[in-house]
Design a protein around this motif. Structure first.
Motif, PDB file in Angstrom:
ATOM      1  N   VAL A 390      60.039   6.182  14.508  1.00 33.49           N
ATOM      2  CA  VAL A 390      59.834   7.847  15.386  1.00 33.49           C
ATOM      3  C   VAL A 390      59.539   8.959  15.075  1.00 33.49           C
ATOM      4  N   GLN A 391      58.825   9.440  15.779  1.00 34.67           N
ATOM      5  CA  GLN A 391      58.561  10.788  15.270  1.00 34.67           C
ATOM      6  C   GLN A 391      58.040  11.939  15.346  1.00 34.67           C
ATOM      7  N   MET A 392      57.867  13.208  15.488  1.00 39.43           N
ATOM      8  CA  MET A 392      57.197  13.639  16.745  1.00 39.43           C
ATOM      9  C   MET A 392      55.564  14.745  16.602  1.00 39.43           C
ATOM     10  N   ALA A 393      55.276  13.435  18.162  1.00 39.90           N
ATOM     11  CA  ALA A 393      53.628  13.247  17.794  1.00 39.90           C
ATOM     12  C   ALA A 393      52.349  14.447  18.751  1.00 39.90           C
ATOM     13  N   ASN A 394      53.267  15.458  18.812  1.00 41.16           N
ATOM     14  CA  ASN A 394      52.772  16.659  19.853  1.00 41.16           C
ATOM     15  C   ASN A 394      53.487  18.217  18.691  1.00 41.16           C
ATOM     16  N   ASP A 395      52.723  19.318  18.603  1.00 39.84           N
ATOM     17  CA  ASP A 395      53.205  20.491  19.107  1.00 39.84           C
ATOM     18  C   ASP A 395      54.499  20.695  19.789  1.00 39.84           C
ATOM     19  N   PHE A 396      55.026  21.310  20.646  1.00 39.99           N
ATOM     20  CA  PHE A 396      55.555  21.694  20.982  1.00 39.99           C
ATOM     21  C   PHE A 396      55.885  22.598  20.919  1.00 39.99           C
ATOM     22  N   THR A 397      54.870  23.272  21.402  1.00 41.16           N
ATOM     23  CA  THR A 397      54.539  24.836  20.957  1.00 41.16           C
ATOM     24  C   THR A 397      54.650  25.401  22.546  1.00 41.16           C
ATOM     25  N   MET A 398      54.473  26.947  22.623  1.00 39.73           N
ATOM     26  CA  MET A 398      54.198  26.965  24.570  1.00 39.73           C
ATOM     27  C   MET A 398      52.846  27.256  24.690  1.00 39.73           C
ATOM     28  N   GLY A 399      51.924  26.956  23.390  1.00 37.52           N
ATOM     29  CA  GLY A 399      50.674  27.234  23.847  1.00 37.52           C
ATOM     30  C   GLY A 399      50.282  25.470  24.593  1.00 37.52           C
ATOM     31  N   TRP A 400      50.229  25.018  23.838  1.00 40.57           N
ATOM     32  CA  TRP A 400      50.473  23.700  24.589  1.00 40.57           C
ATOM     33  C   TRP A 400      50.905  22.866  25.695  1.00 40.57           C
ATOM     34  N   CYS A 401      51.899  23.498  26.019  1.00 39.66           N
ATOM     35  CA  CYS A 401      52.778  22.891  27.438  1.00 39.66           C
ATOM     36  C   CYS A 401      52.116  24.064  28.244  1.00 39.66           C
ATOM     37  N   ILE A 402      51.548  25.533  27.962  1.00 38.42           N
ATOM     38  CA  ILE A 402      50.993  26.154  28.876  1.00 38.42           C
ATOM     39  C   ILE A 402      49.543  25.520  28.995  1.00 38.42           C
ATOM     40  N   GLU A 403      49.143  24.642  28.099  1.00 38.65           N
ATOM     41  CA  GLU A 403      47.427  24.204  28.423  1.00 38.65           C
ATOM     42  C   GLU A 403      47.835  22.914  29.394  1.00 38.65           C
ATOM     43  N   CYS A 404      48.702  22.247  28.878  1.00 34.81           N
ATOM     44  CA  CYS A 404      49.471  21.200  29.985  1.00 34.81           C
ATOM     45  C   CYS A 404      49.505  21.277  31.529  1.00 34.81           C
ATOM     46  N   HIS A 405      49.878  22.883  31.533  1.00 33.02           N
ATOM     47  CA  HIS A 405      50.177  23.322  33.228  1.00 33.02           C
ATOM     48  C   HIS A 405      48.964  23.675  33.502  1.00 33.02           C
ATOM     49  N   ARG A 406      47.982  24.291  33.335  1.00 32.36           N
ATOM     50  CA  ARG A 406      46.447  24.824  33.530  1.00 32.36           C
ATOM     51  C   ARG A 406      45.750  23.425  34.084  1.00 32.36           C
ATOM     52  N   THR A 407      45.493  22.942  32.977  1.00 33.23           N
ATOM     53  CA  THR A 407      44.754  21.120  33.194  1.00 33.23           C
ATOM     54  C   THR A 407      45.414  20.350  34.219  1.00 33.23           C
ATOM     55  N   THR A 408      46.385  20.210  34.286  1.00 32.15           N
ATOM     56  CA  THR A 408      47.471  19.236  34.797  1.00 32.15           C
ATOM     57  C   THR A 408      47.392  19.261  36.598  1.00 32.15           C
ATOM     58  N   GLU A 409      46.542  18.067  37.107  1.00 34.88           N
ATOM     59  CA  GLU A 409      46.455  18.893  38.410  1.00 34.88           C
ATOM     60  C   GLU A 409      47.800  18.290  39.151  1.00 34.88           C
ATOM     61  N   VAL A 410      48.491  18.590  40.304  1.00 32.63           N
ATOM     62  CA  VAL A 410      49.666  18.427  41.073  1.00 32.63           C
ATOM     63  C   VAL A 410      48.927  17.459  42.010  1.00 32.63           C
ATOM     64  N   ASP A 411      49.514  16.338  42.323  1.00 39.00           N
ATOM     65  CA  ASP A 411      49.890  14.683  43.141  1.00 39.00           C
ATOM     66  C   ASP A 411      50.444  15.260  44.003  1.00 39.00           C
ATOM     67  N   MET A 412      49.993  15.769  44.966  1.00 35.73           N
ATOM     68  CA  MET A 412      50.111  16.280  46.627  1.00 35.73           C
ATOM     69  C   MET A 412      50.472  14.930  47.131  1.00 35.73           C
ATOM     70  N   ASN A 413      50.455  13.750  46.572  1.00 30.72           N
ATOM     71  CA  ASN A 413      50.875  12.580  47.432  1.00 30.72           C
ATOM     72  C   ASN A 413      52.305  12.267  47.023  1.00 30.72           C
ATOM     73  N   ASN A 414      52.941  12.540  45.506  1.00 26.84           N
ATOM     74  CA  ASN A 414      53.839  12.550  46.056  1.00 26.84           C
ATOM     75  C   ASN A 414      55.400  12.859  47.022  1.00 26.84           C
ATOM     76  N   GLY A 415      55.949  11.886  47.235  1.00 30.88           N
ATOM     77  CA  GLY A 415      56.628  12.392  48.132  1.00 30.88           C
ATOM     78  C   GLY A 415      57.358  13.036  47.988  1.00 30.88           C
ATOM     79  N   TYR A 416      58.003  13.587  46.975  1.00 32.72           N
ATOM     80  CA  TYR A 416      58.661  15.412  46.504  1.00 32.72           C
ATOM     81  C   TYR A 416      57.754  16.265  46.295  1.00 32.72           C
ATOM     82  N   ASN A 417      56.596  16.355  45.922  1.00 34.56           N
ATOM     83  CA  ASN A 417      55.489  17.223  45.757  1.00 34.56           C
ATOM     84  C   ASN A 417      55.190  17.669  47.350  1.00 34.56           C
ATOM     85  N   LYS A 418      54.916  16.683  47.977  1.00 32.95           N
ATOM     86  CA  LYS A 418      54.800  16.467  49.565  1.00 32.95           C
ATOM     87  C   LYS A 418      55.688  17.180  50.561  1.00 32.95           C
TER      88      LYS A 418
END
Length: 453
Positions: A390-418
């Motif tokens: 096993v190796q660390m596959a990604n950077d895990f930097t703050m910028g990497w997390c923010i980019e994911c949050h900006r581009t990931t669409e929330v699944d509003m059909n998910n029971g928890y989110n809904k």
């Protein structure tokens, strides 16, 4: 005298009949078919040559006849429904049950009498392995590999020799040109030109100080950028893969054997941290898997290597595979942690695995159509089912997390989110329209306090 001879002959006949009857026990089934049935139904708890959860079954027919005077009919009853056999009051059936810690053997009513005879034939006369063809093929492969290696080494030697000759020729050519330049420098034609040239660093700087200052400025900017870039990557360890005290191949477990990630990392779904599985989790399987019999072999590794790593698990948990019991003498395993968030960063695994599972998978597959994932773990940890180490596959930097949050669409059909974001969802639809895509940053994914204490 005649009477004695008659009795002698009758004794020989009786012994012959007994031996022929005994021999017939071993010839009632098909050993090859029995081997397939044994591997499909019995290997989880039994082996031929050693005790596991149950006793060793090599020669069980003969052993049972000698020790208990029981024939194959008893074995048929035991295999098809040992619980019913014990309930009938059978003495030996209950002795076996008590001896092996009251571990109840599964019933196999679907096995026919012929199937059981085939299995018993296999335990009595297991077919000899056929390594000759494999050995010949392996030898042939090794020979070809050795020949290819020799040819490659010979070709490399020729290339090195030619390169050395080329370098030698180039050096001779340079030496010849230098001699020509020296002679040219000594000619009268260049005497006047030499007087106008700078003969020291001070003269050169005086003539070209603007160029020198410009170069210093450029070098200063490059140095500052280099320092800044170095500081920005402190604590980023993408590709980090330390050696662990017990070798564990995710490719074998998650890839070849299709074991679900959350079977071992159960707290990833229900807790903040995805913990390192305890050795008891390993023993859930390896209590009965004492040796590696898989087809996959990592280059440079063999069966003996994998078997040795399984023995390390037994040593750590204090398991005695011969007696099939714990000794109480355990040894702690000092695993080296690979993924470790800074203390000032809050990250909750369950929040991503439960609430964000489908959203993260959809977002990743949309951005990476050539490397689609089927489980949410791979979005952050990479193609874990292909990793031997096993190796660390990604950077895990703050910028990497923010980019994911900006581009990931929330699944509003998910029971928890809904349920949890019901009011916010309605507000956003009124503000931006019902067709607007809601990404994680719209529900607070970029707020400092969400991730930092």
């Amino acid at each position: 005298m005649i009477s004695w001879r008659k009795h002698y002959k009758r004794g020989l006949i009786a012994i012959g009949l007994l031996l022929s009857t005994s021999a017939s026990i071993y010839a009632q089934g098909d050993a090859k078919n029995g081997e397939k049935l044994f591997k499909a139904n019995c290997t989880a708890c039994h082996a031929l040559d050693k005790q596991m959860v149950g006793p060793a079954l090599g020669g069980v027919v003969d052993r049972l006849k000698k020790e208990q005077n029981l024939d194959t009919d008893w074995l048929h009853k035991w295999i098809k429904d040992n619980k019913a056999l014990r309930a009938s009051g059978d003495k030996y059936a209950n002795e076996v049950y008590e001896k092996f810690n009251k571990t109840e053997m599964p019933a196999f009513p679907a096995l026919s009498d012929q199937d059981i005879d085939d299995i018993l034939e296999y335990t009595t006369n297991p077919p000899a392995p056929e390594p000759a063809a494999d050995a010949a093929a392996t030898a042939g492969t090794d020979s070809m590999a050795a020949l290819e290696a020799a040819n490659k080494e010979s070709a490399n030697s020729k290339i090195i020799l030619i390169s050395l000759f080329a370098i030698g020729g180039l050096l001779l050519w340079l030496l010849f040109k230098l001699r020509q330049l020296v002679k040219l420098q000594q000619s009268e034609e260049l005497a006047g030109l030499n007087e106008t040239r700078a003969t020291s660093f001070a003269d050169m700087y005086k003539r070209y100080h603007y160029v020198g200052k410009g170069i210093l400025v450029v070098l200063g900017v490059l140095a500052a950028y280099g320092i800044w870039n170095w500081m920005m990557w402190i604590g980023v360890y993408k590709g980090y893969k330390p050696e662990q005290p017990i070798y564990f191949s995710h490719k074998i477990h998650a890839g070849e054997n299709k074991i679900d990630c959350q079977l071992c990392h159960s707290s990833a779904k229900y807790g903040k941290v995805s913990e390192i599985p305890s050795m008891n989790v390993c023993m859930n399987c390896h209590r009965t898997i004492s040796e590696y019999n898989g087809k996959y072999m990592e280059p440079g590794k063999d069966k003996a290597f994998y078997d040795g790593e399984i023995k390390k698990i037994y040593a750590a948990t204090g398991w005695d595979p011969e007696k099939q019991q714990y000794t109480g003498k355990t040894q702690p395993v000092e695993w080296t942690r690979i993924h470790n968030m800074p203390d000032f960063v809050y990250f909750n695994h369950s929040q991503h695995v439960v609430a964000g599972e489908q959203a993260i998978i959809n977002s990743f597959n949309k951005k990476n159509p050539d490397a689609k994932i089927d489980v949410v773990c791979k979005a952050c940890h990479g193609q874990i089912d292909t990793m031997n180490v096993v190796q660390m596959a990604n950077d895990f930097t703050m910028g990497w997390c923010i980019e994911c949050h900006r581009t990931t669409e929330v699944d509003m059909n998910n029971g928890y989110n809904k349920e949890y974001f019901k009011n916010l969802h309605e507000k956003l639809k009124k503000q931006y329209g019902s067709g607007t895509k809601i990404t994680v940053d719209a529900i607070g994914g970029l707020e400092c306090g969400k991730c930092h204490y």
